[in-house]
Write an enzyme that holds these catalytic residues in place. Structure first.
Site, PDB file in Angstrom:
ATOM      1  N   HIS A  51      45.554  39.726  48.968  1.00  0.00           N
ATOM      2  CA  HIS A  51      45.337  40.517  50.192  1.00  0.00           C
ATOM      3  C   HIS A  51      46.590  40.472  51.033  1.00  0.00           C
ATOM      4  O   HIS A  51      47.172  39.385  51.210  1.00  0.00           O
ATOM      5  CB  HIS A  51      44.141  39.982  50.985  1.00  0.00           C
ATOM      6  CG  HIS A  51      43.844  40.782  52.213  1.00  0.00           C
ATOM      7  ND1 HIS A  51      43.260  42.026  52.154  1.00  0.00           N
ATOM      8  CD2 HIS A  51      44.096  40.523  53.512  1.00  0.00           C
ATOM      9  CE1 HIS A  51      43.173  42.506  53.391  1.00  0.00           C
ATOM     10  NE2 HIS A  51      43.661  41.620  54.235  1.00  0.00           N
ATOM     11  N   VAL A 101      34.598  46.906  46.518  1.00  0.00           N
ATOM     12  CA  VAL A 101      33.968  45.607  46.798  1.00  0.00           C
ATOM     13  C   VAL A 101      32.985  45.305  45.663  1.00  0.00           C
ATOM     14  O   VAL A 101      32.072  46.085  45.398  1.00  0.00           O
ATOM     15  CB  VAL A 101      33.254  45.634  48.157  1.00  0.00           C
ATOM     16  CG1 VAL A 101      32.550  44.300  48.417  1.00  0.00           C
ATOM     17  CG2 VAL A 101      34.266  45.908  49.266  1.00  0.00           C
ATOM     18  N   ASP A 158      36.978  39.386  51.283  1.00  0.00           N
ATOM     19  CA  ASP A 158      38.112  38.558  51.709  1.00  0.00           C
ATOM     20  C   ASP A 158      37.650  37.250  52.362  1.00  0.00           C
ATOM     21  O   ASP A 158      38.332  36.690  53.218  1.00  0.00           O
ATOM     22  CB  ASP A 158      39.004  39.325  52.692  1.00  0.00           C
ATOM     23  CG  ASP A 158      39.451  40.651  52.129  1.00  0.00           C
ATOM     24  OD1 ASP A 158      39.607  41.595  52.915  1.00  0.00           O
ATOM     25  OD2 ASP A 158      39.610  40.748  50.897  1.00  0.00           O
ATOM     26  N   ASN A 196      51.674  45.142  42.202  1.00  0.00           N
ATOM     27  CA  ASN A 196      51.293  43.747  41.918  1.00  0.00           C
ATOM     28  C   ASN A 196      51.067  43.540  40.426  1.00  0.00           C
ATOM     29  O   ASN A 196      51.437  42.502  39.871  1.00  0.00           O
ATOM     30  CB  ASN A 196      50.055  43.357  42.722  1.00  0.00           C
ATOM     31  CG  ASN A 196      50.392  42.955  44.138  1.00  0.00           C
ATOM     32  OD1 ASN A 196      50.906  41.874  44.386  1.00  0.00           O
ATOM     33  ND2 ASN A 196      50.135  43.843  45.080  1.00  0.00           N
ATOM     34  N   ASN A 210      41.963  37.504  44.133  1.00  0.00           N
ATOM     35  CA  ASN A 210      42.392  38.731  44.800  1.00  0.00           C
ATOM     36  C   ASN A 210      43.649  38.468  45.608  1.00  0.00           C
ATOM     37  O   ASN A 210      43.821  37.368  46.155  1.00  0.00           O
ATOM     38  CB  ASN A 210      41.278  39.228  45.738  1.00  0.00           C
ATOM     39  CG  ASN A 210      41.658  40.476  46.500  1.00  0.00           C
ATOM     40  OD1 ASN A 210      42.014  41.483  45.902  1.00  0.00           O
ATOM     41  ND2 ASN A 210      41.611  40.407  47.814  1.00  0.00           N
ATOM     42  N   GLY A 228      31.344  38.068  49.820  1.00  0.00           N
ATOM     43  CA  GLY A 228      31.870  38.706  51.023  1.00  0.00           C
ATOM     44  C   GLY A 228      33.155  39.463  50.721  1.00  0.00           C
ATOM     45  O   GLY A 228      33.629  39.451  49.579  1.00  0.00           O
ATOM     46  N   ASP A 288      34.438  36.086  46.497  1.00  0.00           N
ATOM     47  CA  ASP A 288      32.998  35.793  46.552  1.00  0.00           C
ATOM     48  C   ASP A 288      32.261  37.055  46.993  1.00  0.00           C
ATOM     49  O   ASP A 288      32.843  38.153  46.996  1.00  0.00           O
ATOM     50  CB  ASP A 288      32.719  34.580  47.456  1.00  0.00           C
ATOM     51  CG  ASP A 288      33.091  34.834  48.916  1.00  0.00           C
ATOM     52  OD1 ASP A 288      33.072  33.864  49.693  1.00  0.00           O
ATOM     53  OD2 ASP A 288      33.397  35.999  49.269  1.00  0.00           O
TER      54      ASP A 288
END
Ligand SMILES: Nc1nc2c(c(=O)[nH]1)N[C@@H](CN(C=O)c1ccc(C(=O)N[C@@H](CCC(=O)O)C(=O)O)cc1)CN2
Ligand SMILES: NCC(=O)N[C@@H]1O[C@H](COP(=O)([O-])[O-])[C@@H](O)[C@H]1O
Length: 205
Positions: free
Chosen positions: A110, A93, A151, A14, A108, A149, A147
């Site tokens: 995913h 994380v 994902d 990526n 991010n 959390g 944030d």
């Protein structure tokens, strides 16, 4: 000019898509100011070096406590003075303090259509193994704000990818990378760099 720091943990495909997009003009108004890894042997660091992008590594193994690691990681990020932090194959994380300091300035990529196959424990091949086990006919990739959390942040861009007969996790992972990840992540960065996606406090308005 948007100052972008890319955080990595592994092969950096990526990251390479972002580098290629900046170099070929698909991404405009953007400067890649650094690549920060939590893994010293991440091939992504080699990719950065090849393209003259400053690289750094802050490894958990070098610190006695998680707090000391997180403090050094945050200090290192601050040192690059980024406008935007991109998590690209990054497997740590991030803590609340970092999220609050860079609110709506971290994105991010995913490898699934969130909210499917995401959260703690869902990274790399594991995501595609679970998608195949569940028998979904369509999967894909998601770019989202990060944030506290895992994902759970606001979704910015998604792209669907068909699951094909005979797919293995490796074959599916490659198709999701080629057809989705390597397209939507550069697109997200360019849209941020050109004001189509707002960052920070403006985003929250
Ligand atoms: N605060 C946040 N930090 C991060 C997010 C996020 O959404 N919020 N996204 C991740 C990337 N990610 C999925 O896109 C992800 C990364 C890692 C894990 C995970 O379970 N990691 C394992 C350890 C893996 C390893 O070190 O080999 C764990 O924490 O136990 C899930 C999802 C980046 N950071
Ligand atoms: N939850 C995070 C996650 O699973 N990230 C995934 O790791 C793979 C390797 O990335 P890379 O080739 O860019 O290093 C990519 O598929 C990326 O989406």
């Amino acid at each position: 000019m948007l100052r972008v720091l890319v955080c990595v943990s592994g092969g950096g495909t990526n990251l390479q898509a972002i580098i290629d997009a900046v170099e070929n003009g698909t991404i405009t108004n953007t400067k890649l100011v650094g690549v920060l890894s939590n893994q010293p042997k991440a091939y992504a660091l080699e990719r950065a070096k090849t393209h003259g992008i400053p690289g750094a590594c802050v490894s958990r193994k070098d610190f006695g406590t998680k707090e000391a690691f997180q403090k050094k990681f945050l200090e290192t990020i601050d040192g690059f003075e980024p406008d935007l932090i991109v998590l690209a194959g990054f497997l740590v994380v991030l803590p609340k303090e970092l999220i609050e300091k860079y609110e709506n300035r971290i994105i991010n990529i995913h490898p699934s259509l969130i909210p499917s196959f995401c959260g703690k424990g869902f990274y790399g091949l594991k995501v595609h193994e679970e998608a195949l086990k569940r028998g979904v006919k369509v999967t894909g990739a998601t770019v989202h704000f990060v944030d506290e959390g895992t994902d759970t942040g606001p979704i910015l861009i998604q792209k669907a990818v068909e699951v094909q007969e005979g797919d293995t996790p490796e074959i599916l992972q490659r198709r999701v990378m080629e057809e989705a990840e390597w397209k939507i992540l550069p697109r997200a960065i360019d849209e941020i760099a050109n004001g189509k996606i707002l960052l920070g406090k403006e985003q929250a308005l």
